[in-house]
Design a protein around this motif. Structure first.
Motif, short mmCIF file in Angstrom:
data_model
loop_
_atom_site.label_atom_id
_atom_site.label_comp_id
_atom_site.label_asym_id
_atom_site.label_seq_id
_atom_site.Cartn_x
_atom_site.Cartn_y
_atom_site.Cartn_z
N VAL A 1 2.52 8.66 9.24
CA VAL A 1 1.26 8.48 8.52
C VAL A 1 0.14 8.36 9.56
O VAL A 1 0.03 7.36 10.26
CB VAL A 1 1.31 7.25 7.59
N GLY A 2 -0.61 9.43 9.66
CA GLY A 2 -1.80 9.42 10.51
C GLY A 2 -2.98 9.00 9.65
O GLY A 2 -2.92 7.99 8.94
N SER A 3 -4.01 9.81 9.67
CA SER A 3 -5.23 9.49 8.92
C SER A 3 -6.17 10.68 9.08
O SER A 3 -5.95 11.52 9.97
CB SER A 3 -5.87 8.23 9.52
N GLY B 1 0.78 -1.24 0.00
CA GLY B 1 0.00 0.00 0.00
C GLY B 1 0.80 1.29 0.00
O GLY B 1 1.69 1.51 -0.83
N ILE B 2 0.50 2.15 0.97
CA ILE B 2 1.08 3.50 1.02
C ILE B 2 2.59 3.45 1.26
O ILE B 2 3.36 4.16 0.62
CB ILE B 2 0.35 4.33 2.11
N GLY B 3 3.02 2.59 2.19
CA GLY B 3 4.45 2.50 2.48
C GLY B 3 5.24 2.05 1.26
O GLY B 3 6.29 2.62 0.93
N ASN C 1 6.80 6.76 8.65
CA ASN C 1 6.18 5.75 9.52
C ASN C 1 4.82 5.37 8.94
O ASN C 1 3.81 5.98 9.26
CB ASN C 1 6.00 6.33 10.92
N ALA C 2 4.83 4.34 8.09
CA ALA C 2 3.57 3.96 7.42
C ALA C 2 3.01 2.62 7.92
O ALA C 2 1.89 2.27 7.57
CB ALA C 2 3.77 3.88 5.91
N ALA C 3 3.77 1.88 8.74
CA ALA C 3 3.25 0.59 9.22
C ALA C 3 1.97 0.84 10.03
O ALA C 3 1.93 1.74 10.85
CB ALA C 3 4.29 -0.10 10.10
N GLY C 4 0.96 0.05 9.75
CA GLY C 4 -0.29 0.26 10.49
C GLY C 4 -1.26 -0.90 10.33
O GLY C 4 -1.16 -1.68 9.38
N ILE C 5 -2.15 -1.01 11.28
CA ILE C 5 -3.22 -2.02 11.21
C ILE C 5 -4.52 -1.37 11.67
O ILE C 5 -4.52 -0.32 12.29
CB ILE C 5 -2.94 -3.27 12.10
P1 NAD Z 1 -1.56 -1.93 4.10
O1 NAD Z 1 -2.24 -2.95 4.93
O2 NAD Z 1 -1.58 -2.03 2.63
O3 NAD Z 1 -0.03 -1.76 4.56
C1 NAD Z 1 0.35 -1.75 5.91
C2 NAD Z 1 1.71 -2.40 6.03
O4 NAD Z 1 2.12 -2.30 7.40
C3 NAD Z 1 1.67 -3.91 5.69
O5 NAD Z 1 2.70 -4.22 4.77
C4 NAD Z 1 1.90 -4.59 7.02
O6 NAD Z 1 2.58 -5.83 6.92
C5 NAD Z 1 2.72 -3.54 7.75
N1 NAD Z 1 2.69 -3.75 9.19
C6 NAD Z 1 1.61 -4.05 9.97
N2 NAD Z 1 1.99 -4.23 11.23
C7 NAD Z 1 3.33 -4.03 11.28
C8 NAD Z 1 4.29 -4.08 12.31
N3 NAD Z 1 3.97 -4.40 13.56
N4 NAD Z 1 5.58 -3.81 12.00
C9 NAD Z 1 5.95 -3.52 10.73
N5 NAD Z 1 5.07 -3.48 9.70
C10 NAD Z 1 3.79 -3.73 9.98
O7 NAD Z 1 -2.21 -0.55 4.57
P2 NAD Z 1 -2.09 0.93 3.99
O8 NAD Z 1 -3.44 1.34 3.62
O9 NAD Z 1 -0.98 1.05 3.02
O10 NAD Z 1 -1.72 1.67 5.34
C11 NAD Z 1 -0.49 2.35 5.53
C12 NAD Z 1 -0.71 3.41 6.60
O11 NAD Z 1 -1.65 4.35 6.10
C13 NAD Z 1 -1.30 2.87 7.90
O12 NAD Z 1 -0.72 3.54 8.99
C14 NAD Z 1 -2.77 3.23 7.80
O13 NAD Z 1 -3.37 3.37 9.05
C15 NAD Z 1 -2.67 4.55 7.05
N6 NAD Z 1 -3.89 4.96 6.37
C16 NAD Z 1 -4.44 4.19 5.39
C17 NAD Z 1 -5.60 4.63 4.76
C18 NAD Z 1 -6.28 3.85 3.66
O14 NAD Z 1 -7.39 4.22 3.26
N7 NAD Z 1 -5.69 2.80 3.13
C19 NAD Z 1 -6.18 5.84 5.14
C20 NAD Z 1 -5.58 6.58 6.14
C21 NAD Z 1 -4.43 6.14 6.75
#
Ligand code: NAD
Length: 272
Positions: free
Chosen positions: A161-163, A15-17, A96-100
């Motif tokens: 990376v917040g939201s 994703g974003i990262g 800092n893009a890691a998130g769940i």
């Molecule tokens: P994604 O699930 O595609 O990617 C998240 C990545 O974080 C994954 O590769 C995952 O393995 C990794 N990760 C999870 N836990 C981890 C840990 N403990 N240590 C290291 N890596 C870890 O999600 P995304 O949408 O790309 O989200 C990236 C960031 O953007 C997150 O912080 C998310 O909250 C934020 N965000 C996403 C959206 C959206 O609509 N997708 C909107 C706002 C914010």
């Protein structure tokens, strides 16, 4: 974009990262360290980026490193950031893009402590641990020079990376919303601590973006489409590339007088 120097991106396997890592490479960074808990996926991303590099002029100049770690593991985070600083010689940007996310269909009253803690651990504590380990190194290094006009820039630049959930609430997302508000709070306090010392820290606040987090679960896809139709003025999801462009703006020299800021990249959601 003006991103000479070396970058670390967490959550880089997806994703974003992942898109931020690609953007740093494309825009001329000298090295990019990819961190993610999903090492199998991360190794594939590394290969993809190295293949992409072959088509770019600065291919040989860009070093790619991959580390399979959880951002929640304090000792491993400290060790990995030190290893990266030794390999690269310095750290200029951290994303800092890691998130769940974990949803609670019936709200806070029914959210388990375990779920709450998991989300806080990754999204907030993980961001803190990586920020802290990186900032300790950044504060000791010389200021970077702009590749565009040669002027002195920051010692380091961190983009958390917040939201949009750093700014507004959302039902059924107890831990997630709390963690993302915390990320903005962390950004604001740490940016003030180190602004005069040449460290910039900002938060990017994406709206709904096309990534596995949003589109991974068919039930969530329907709910997301309803939000897009009724609450997003631009009536579409954002792309990871659109978020990465704004992340690189905040990381790089073009935003050299910006710190402690929350940049919403959300198709107008928070302005509606
Ligand atoms: P994604 O699930 O595609 O990617 C998240 C990545 O974080 C994954 O590769 C995952 O393995 C990794 N990760 C999870 N836990 C981890 C840990 N403990 N240590 C290291 N890596 C870890 O999600 P995304 O949408 O790309 O989200 C990236 C960031 O953007 C997150 O912080 C998310 O909250 C934020 N965000 C996403 C959206 C959206 O609509 N997708 C909107 C706002 C914010």
């Amino acid at each position: 974009m003006d991103v000479p120097g070396f970058a670390i991106v967490t959550g880089a396997a997806s994703g974003i990262g992942k898109q931020c890592a690609i953007a740093f490479v494309r825009e001329g960074a000298a090295g990019v360290a990819l961190l993610d808990v999903n090492y199998e996926a991360l190794k594939e991303v590394k290969v993809e980026i190295e293949q992409m590099l072959l088509g770019l002029n600065h291919a040989k100049a860009c070093q790619i490193e991959a580390f399979g770690i959880s951002v929640t593991d304090e000792a491993l985070v400290n060790e990995t950031i030190t290893t990266i600083a030794t390999k690269f010689g310095r750290i200029d940007y951290v994303v800092n893009a890691a998130g769940i996310t974990i949803k609670h269909e019936e709200g806070a009253v029914f959210a388990s402590t375990t779920d709450w803690q998991k989300v806080i651990d990754v999204n907030l504590t993980g961001t803190f641990l990586v920020l802290r380990a990186s900032a300790r190194i950044m504060l000791k290094q010389e200021r970077l020079r702009s590749s565009l006009d040669g002027r002195e820039l920051q010692r380091g630049s961190i983009v958390n990376v917040g939201s949009i959930m750093s700014i507004v609430g959302k039902a059924m997302s107890t831990g997630y919303v709390a963690s993302k508000h915390g990320v903005l709070g962390l950004t604001r306090t740490a940016s003030e601590d180190y602004a005069a010392k040449g460290l910039r820290i900002n938060t990017i606040c994406p709206g709904y973006v096309q990534t596995p987090m949003t589109l991974g679960d068919p039930k969530a896809v329907k709910a997301t489409q309803e939000i897009v139709d009724h609450k997003v003025p631009m009536k579409r999801l954002g792309t990871p590339n659109e978020i990465a462009d704004s992340v690189l703006f905040l990381a790089g020299g073009r935003s050299s007088f910006v710190t402690g800021f929350a940049l919403c990249v959300d198709g107008g959601y928070t302005e509606r």
